[in-house]
Design an enzyme around this catalytic site. Structure first.
Site, PDB file in Angstrom:
ATOM      1  N   ARG A  44      -3.610   8.923   1.835  1.00  0.00           N
ATOM      2  CA  ARG A  44      -3.197   7.594   2.250  1.00  0.00           C
ATOM      3  C   ARG A  44      -2.908   7.632   3.748  1.00  0.00           C
ATOM      4  NH1 ARG A  44       2.577   4.794   2.246  1.00  0.00           N
ATOM      5  NH2 ARG A  44       1.956   2.636   2.604  1.00  0.00           N
ATOM      6  N   ARG A  92      13.817  -5.425   5.823  1.00  0.00           N
ATOM      7  CA  ARG A  92      13.103  -6.038   6.942  1.00  0.00           C
ATOM      8  C   ARG A  92      13.272  -7.551   6.913  1.00  0.00           C
ATOM      9  NH1 ARG A  92       8.103  -2.886   5.131  1.00  0.00           N
ATOM     10  NH2 ARG A  92       8.393  -0.803   6.006  1.00  0.00           N
ATOM     11  N   GLU A 128      -1.657   2.397  -6.688  1.00  0.00           N
ATOM     12  CA  GLU A 128      -2.252   2.753  -5.406  1.00  0.00           C
ATOM     13  C   GLU A 128      -2.882   4.135  -5.434  1.00  0.00           C
ATOM     14  OE1 GLU A 128       0.196   1.004  -1.897  1.00  0.00           O
ATOM     15  OE2 GLU A 128       1.623   1.285  -3.545  1.00  0.00           O
ATOM     16  N   ASN A 154       0.174  11.499  -0.245  1.00  0.00           N
ATOM     17  CA  ASN A 154       0.810  10.446   0.555  1.00  0.00           C
ATOM     18  C   ASN A 154       1.926  11.117   1.346  1.00  0.00           C
ATOM     19  OD1 ASN A 154       2.172   8.268   1.611  1.00  0.00           O
ATOM     20  ND2 ASN A 154       2.377   7.161  -0.309  1.00  0.00           N
ATOM     21  N   HIS A 214      -0.261  -2.501   2.732  1.00  0.00           N
ATOM     22  CA  HIS A 214      -0.326  -2.498   1.258  1.00  0.00           C
ATOM     23  C   HIS A 214      -1.743  -2.790   0.764  1.00  0.00           C
ATOM     24  CE1 HIS A 214       4.201  -3.752   1.212  1.00  0.00           C
ATOM     25  NE2 HIS A 214       4.095  -2.437   1.198  1.00  0.00           N
TER      26      HIS A 214
END
Length: 403
Positions: free
Chosen positions: A92, A242, A385, A9, A181
């Site tokens: 990823r 955010r 993940e 990743n 996600h």
């Protein structure tokens, strides 16, 4: 075939990695390289079998140097990139657009398409590409697979994926809701069905991925039919930094009245909003501590966070029509019992109830936190993940070798 998969990743200044053995889905090594390109970078590597952790701090100028350092650490444990046991490398990739609906073996055409998507993922895809190119240079003979954050959401109907703007303008600039996600939502929705003793095709699940970044998804029979993030990860829930959903005219107002530039507004909404904008903290543990001390600013931030979360639970309940389970996952979802309790409080008429004692239990395994009589199961399902990326990578490589 060989059974090991290295998952990479690659971020703008970091590389997270895990080496897994897919014969039993076990982890062999995990690590992180961070502050790449800075004066002092840091690498931390853990051999899972012994729990031994080692590392160093030194200048690591770029991702090529970072991956070579990772390879060197793995080699010290007899797990190097030259090992015949290594079947593939799984990467990823944040944005795959509409084109990539499944994990994909990487070739030059795939790289070109991921590069073409940089305008809609300027913070993520360039770093993902750098990691891929470096890994391919180190092992050009090894299958390398891209697993896209967006691919799980490509099953959304056009009614959910389209924004209500001029169609030609939207198509010209590839403006639509992609969602993110995805590897987490895919893994958690499937694991939730397993927890209920059912096949994914039999279950409707609302997945709440609550970390510093946060997103919700409505999953019907194993397929995503709606998700909260949109063209970018900015849309949807209140997050750590955010804003989530907001009247777009706020941007025009800040330009015209506040005199702010597009870049300044981008920074405001992505890095200085959400919880940190509301109360100065984006760590839910610290926010809860402040609430316990009577901090009104922290309480309001929490209330806004929960209000938005409840709105999405209700909206996705309506989208699905029937909900079998709600699954909380990621850092906040897995660890913040007050968030889970508050998110479903008052929704008893929808069949949502949390058992206080079950909710207070901490653990690494998927578990139900709703009482037995609840019409809708409420679950905590730790996301994985890296395992999802490794699983998809290994399945694709195995299938290609068989065929």
């Amino acid at each position: 075939m060989s059974s090991r998969v290295l998952v990479l990743n690659s971020g703008s200044s970091s590389v997270k990695y895990q080496l897994l053995d897919m014969s039993d889905s076990s982890r062999l090594a995990v690590g992180l390289v961070e502050r790449i390109g800075e004066e002092t970078s840091r690498l931390r590597h853990t051999l899972v079998a012994t729990g031994a952790t080692r590392g160093f701090e030194a200048a690591i100028p770029d991702h090529e140097a970072a991956l070579k350092a990772v390879a060197a650490e793995l080699a010290k444990d007899g797990l190097g990139l030259d090992s015949p046991e290594l079947a593939a490398i799984g990467h990823r990739v944040v944005h795959g657009g509409k084109h990539f609906t499944e994990p994909t073996v990487i070739d030059d055409a795939v790289l070109a398409e991921v590069e073409r998507l940089i305008p809609v993922a300027p913070l993520h895809n360039p770093a993902n590409l750098t990691g891929i190119r470096t890994a391919r240079a180190l092992r050009p003979d090894l299958p390398q697979v891209a697993v896209f954050d967006t691919s799980f959401h490509t099953t959304m109907p056009e009614s959910a994926a389209r924004y209500a703007i001029d169609v030609r303008t939207a198509d010209e600039h590839r403006i639509r809701r992609y969602g993110f996600h995805g590897t987490s939502h895919a893994y958690v929705s499937r694991a939730t069905a397993e927890l209920l003793g059912k096949a994914p095709e039999e279950v409707n699940v609302i997945v709440l991925h609550l970390g510093n970044g946060a997103s919700a998804s409505a999953v019907r029979g194993g397929k995503c039919v709606d998700t909260s993030m949109g063209l970018t990860p900015l849309e949807g829930l209140v997050m750590g930094t955010r804003s989530g959903d907001m009247d777009p005219a706020v941007i025009f107002h800040l330009m015209r009245v506040g005199g702010m530039s597009a870049d300044e507004i981008d920074t405001l909404l992505n890095k200085k909003s959400g919880l940190i904008g509301l109360c100065g903290d984006n760590d839910m543990r610290e926010i809860r501590r402040r609430i316990d001390e009577g901090d009104e600013e922290a309480q309001l931030a929490f209330d806004i966070y929960i209000h938005r979360l409840k709105k999405y639970i209700g909206a996705y309940y309506a989208v699905l029509g029937r909900v079998d389970a709600i699954a909380f996952t990621a850092g906040v979802g897995e660890n913040a019992a007050p968030v889970r309790e508050a998110a479903v409080a008052g929704l008893e008429e929808l069949g949502l109830v949390v058992d206080d004692e079950l909710n207070a239990v901490r653990g690494d395994a998927p578990r139900l936190i709703s009482p037995g009589y609840a019409r809708v199961a409420v679950a905590v399902v730790p996301t994985d993940e890296e395992l999802e990326i490794a699983t998809q990578t290994y399945a694709l490589v195995k299938a290609s070798q068989v065929s």
